[in-house]
Design a protein around this motif. Structure first.
Motif, PDB file in Angstrom:
ATOM      1  N   ILE A 295       1.398  -1.188   0.255  1.00 59.28           N
ATOM      2  CA  ILE A 295       0.329   0.087  -0.128  1.00 59.28           C
ATOM      3  C   ILE A 295       1.199   0.966  -0.049  1.00 59.28           C
ATOM      4  N   ASP A 296       1.506   1.433  -1.247  1.00 60.44           N
ATOM      5  CA  ASP A 296       2.243   3.253  -1.654  1.00 60.44           C
ATOM      6  C   ASP A 296       1.848   3.696  -2.170  1.00 60.44           C
ATOM      7  N   ARG A 297       0.725   4.684  -1.876  1.00 64.99           N
ATOM      8  CA  ARG A 297       0.056   5.410  -3.093  1.00 64.99           C
ATOM      9  C   ARG A 297      -1.771   4.887  -1.966  1.00 64.99           C
ATOM     10  N   PRO A 298      -2.675   5.958  -2.511  1.00 65.65           N
ATOM     11  CA  PRO A 298      -4.013   5.955  -2.579  1.00 65.65           C
ATOM     12  C   PRO A 298      -4.403   4.951  -3.191  1.00 65.65           C
ATOM     13  N   ALA A 299      -4.302   4.740  -4.454  1.00 66.98           N
ATOM     14  CA  ALA A 299      -4.961   3.960  -5.586  1.00 66.98           C
ATOM     15  C   ALA A 299      -4.375   2.545  -5.347  1.00 66.98           C
ATOM     16  N   ALA A 300      -3.617   2.346  -4.480  1.00 64.51           N
ATOM     17  CA  ALA A 300      -3.583   0.817  -3.991  1.00 64.51           C
ATOM     18  C   ALA A 300      -3.777   0.397  -3.049  1.00 64.51           C
ATOM     19  N   LEU A 301      -4.758   1.366  -2.073  1.00 61.42           N
ATOM     20  CA  LEU A 301      -5.456   1.210  -0.661  1.00 61.42           C
ATOM     21  C   LEU A 301      -6.843   0.991  -1.244  1.00 61.42           C
ATOM     22  N   MET A 302      -7.044   1.639  -2.402  1.00 60.84           N
ATOM     23  CA  MET A 302      -8.914   1.410  -2.838  1.00 60.84           C
ATOM     24  C   MET A 302      -8.800   0.496  -3.271  1.00 60.84           C
ATOM     25  N   ALA A 303      -7.720   0.351  -4.074  1.00 62.91           N
ATOM     26  CA  ALA A 303      -7.943  -1.082  -4.809  1.00 62.91           C
ATOM     27  C   ALA A 303      -8.091  -2.828  -4.206  1.00 62.91           C
ATOM     28  N   ALA A 304      -7.052  -2.556  -3.110  1.00 62.39           N
ATOM     29  CA  ALA A 304      -7.197  -3.348  -1.628  1.00 62.39           C
ATOM     30  C   ALA A 304      -8.520  -3.117  -2.023  1.00 62.39           C
ATOM     31  N   ALA A 305      -9.206  -1.884  -1.116  1.00 63.69           N
ATOM     32  CA  ALA A 305     -10.677  -2.169  -0.218  1.00 63.69           C
ATOM     33  C   ALA A 305     -12.026  -2.940  -1.220  1.00 63.69           C
ATOM     34  N   ASP A 306     -11.196  -2.390  -2.792  1.00 64.63           N
ATOM     35  CA  ASP A 306     -12.790  -3.319  -3.597  1.00 64.63           C
ATOM     36  C   ASP A 306     -12.609  -4.248  -3.359  1.00 64.63           C
ATOM     37  N   ILE A 307     -11.323  -5.343  -4.415  1.00 65.58           N
ATOM     38  CA  ILE A 307     -10.822  -6.484  -4.159  1.00 65.58           C
ATOM     39  C   ILE A 307     -11.821  -7.116  -2.668  1.00 65.58           C
ATOM     40  N   ILE A 308     -11.458  -6.539  -1.334  1.00 65.49           N
ATOM     41  CA  ILE A 308     -12.058  -7.286  -0.300  1.00 65.49           C
ATOM     42  C   ILE A 308     -13.860  -7.105  -0.506  1.00 65.49           C
ATOM     43  N   GLU A 309     -13.976  -6.468  -0.747  1.00 59.92           N
ATOM     44  CA  GLU A 309     -15.010  -5.948  -0.467  1.00 59.92           C
ATOM     45  C   GLU A 309     -16.322  -7.067  -1.825  1.00 59.92           C
ATOM     46  N   THR A 310     -15.745  -6.934  -2.759  1.00 61.51           N
ATOM     47  CA  THR A 310     -16.656  -7.549  -3.985  1.00 61.51           C
ATOM     48  C   THR A 310     -16.265  -9.479  -4.142  1.00 61.51           C
ATOM     49  N   SER A 311     -15.697  -9.907  -3.036  1.00 59.29           N
ATOM     50  CA  SER A 311     -14.631 -10.888  -2.829  1.00 59.29           C
ATOM     51  C   SER A 311     -16.542 -11.352  -3.084  1.00 59.29           C
ATOM     52  N   GLN A 312     -15.948 -13.058  -2.940  1.00 56.90           N
ATOM     53  CA  GLN A 312     -17.225 -13.859  -2.428  1.00 56.90           C
ATOM     54  C   GLN A 312     -16.750 -15.051  -1.237  1.00 56.90           C
ATOM     55  N   ARG A 313     -17.802 -15.439  -0.835  1.00 50.52           N
ATOM     56  CA  ARG A 313     -17.402 -16.544   0.359  1.00 50.52           C
ATOM     57  C   ARG A 313     -17.058 -17.508  -0.505  1.00 50.52           C
ATOM     58  N   SER A 314     -16.283 -18.751   0.408  1.00 53.59           N
ATOM     59  CA  SER A 314     -15.704 -19.364  -0.452  1.00 53.59           C
ATOM     60  C   SER A 314     -16.968 -20.941   0.458  1.00 53.59           C
TER      61      SER A 314
END
Length: 239
Positions: A93-112
């Motif tokens: 997480i070296d820039r704001p865009a990386a933090l926002m992208a990480a949040a997006d990945i977690i939010e759209t992830s599907q429970r296994s």
């Protein structure tokens, strides 16, 4: 001329030592999400959405970027003995865009998984192995979120004895819904069995609806550079 050559040689000798001491990140933080059978679909949505919203919160972002050296972030879900899955692979997480992208990945992830018991010791062992693939960092933390006590396989204390946990701190996010009598001791369980390492602490969420707030409090404390972070404690907090 001789003095210059000696100085240059010393500089070349010391440069690799300086590089070896410098870590590319100040903290490797692994976020562990409980997807055991006690977590229903709505609660799972609140958990993932709450974590994503916490990562997007301005005060959390400020803590991530408060220092010159970045944080590395990963997330995984856990339930039964053999049911752990990476949700977010190690991301610097070296820039704001990386933090926002990480949040997006977690939010759209599907429970296994949805019908598995609570194998916290196995989840911690899995988390410890994740650091083998992490960037070289000054500190290593597992952020263990859960709404129940261990009920399958070995427990946290066995994991700490059996797996190399030197240099790994385990903090807790207790989702204390107290829906049934068996979970009235969840806070005490985290205090005595889950928290691990110097300065380990926990934050208490009053149910999954409170997950976002609790995670904001926890992340700010975890990712802030040492000079800006809170004092070490093993006590729970409601923020």
């Amino acid at each position: 001329m001789v003095r210059f050559c000696i100085s240059a040689a010393l500089a070349l000798m010391l440069a690799p030592m300086a590089d070896a001491q410098a870590a590319p990140c100040r903290l490797a933080l692994a976020l562990a999400l409980d997807v055991s059978s006690s977590v229903d679909p709505e609660e799972d949505r609140l958990q993932r959405g709450g974590l994503a919203a916490a990562l997007r919160a301005p005060l959390v972002a400020r803590a991530f970027f408060a220092g010159d050296v970045p944080v590395a972030l990963a997330a995984y879900e856990w339930s039964g003995e053999a049911h752990q899955k990476i949700v977010l692979d190690w991301t610097l997480i070296d820039r704001p865009a990386a933090l926002m992208a990480a949040a997006d990945i977690i939010e759209t992830s599907q429970r296994s998984e949805s019908g598995q018991p609570t194998a916290m010791g196995h989840a911690l062992r899995f988390g410890a192995t994740l650091f083998d693939a992490a960037p070289i960092c000054d500190a290593h933390v597992i952020d263990m979120a859960g709404d129940g006590q261990n009920n399958e396989g070995f427990g946290p204390q066995t994991a700490y004895r059996a797996v190399p946990f030197a240099g790994i701190t385990v903090n807790g996010l207790v989702v204390n819904a107290a829906d049934f009598e068996g979970e009235l001791g969840l806070i005490a369980f985290y205090q005595s069995q889950v928290l691990h390492g110097p300065g380990a602490f926990m934050v208490i969420a009053s149910g999954f609806a409170d997950f976002e707030r609790a995670m904001r409090v926890k992340l700010i404390r975890e990712v802030s550079p040492p000079a800006l972070g809170g004092l070490p404690s093993t006590q729970g907090s409601r923020g």
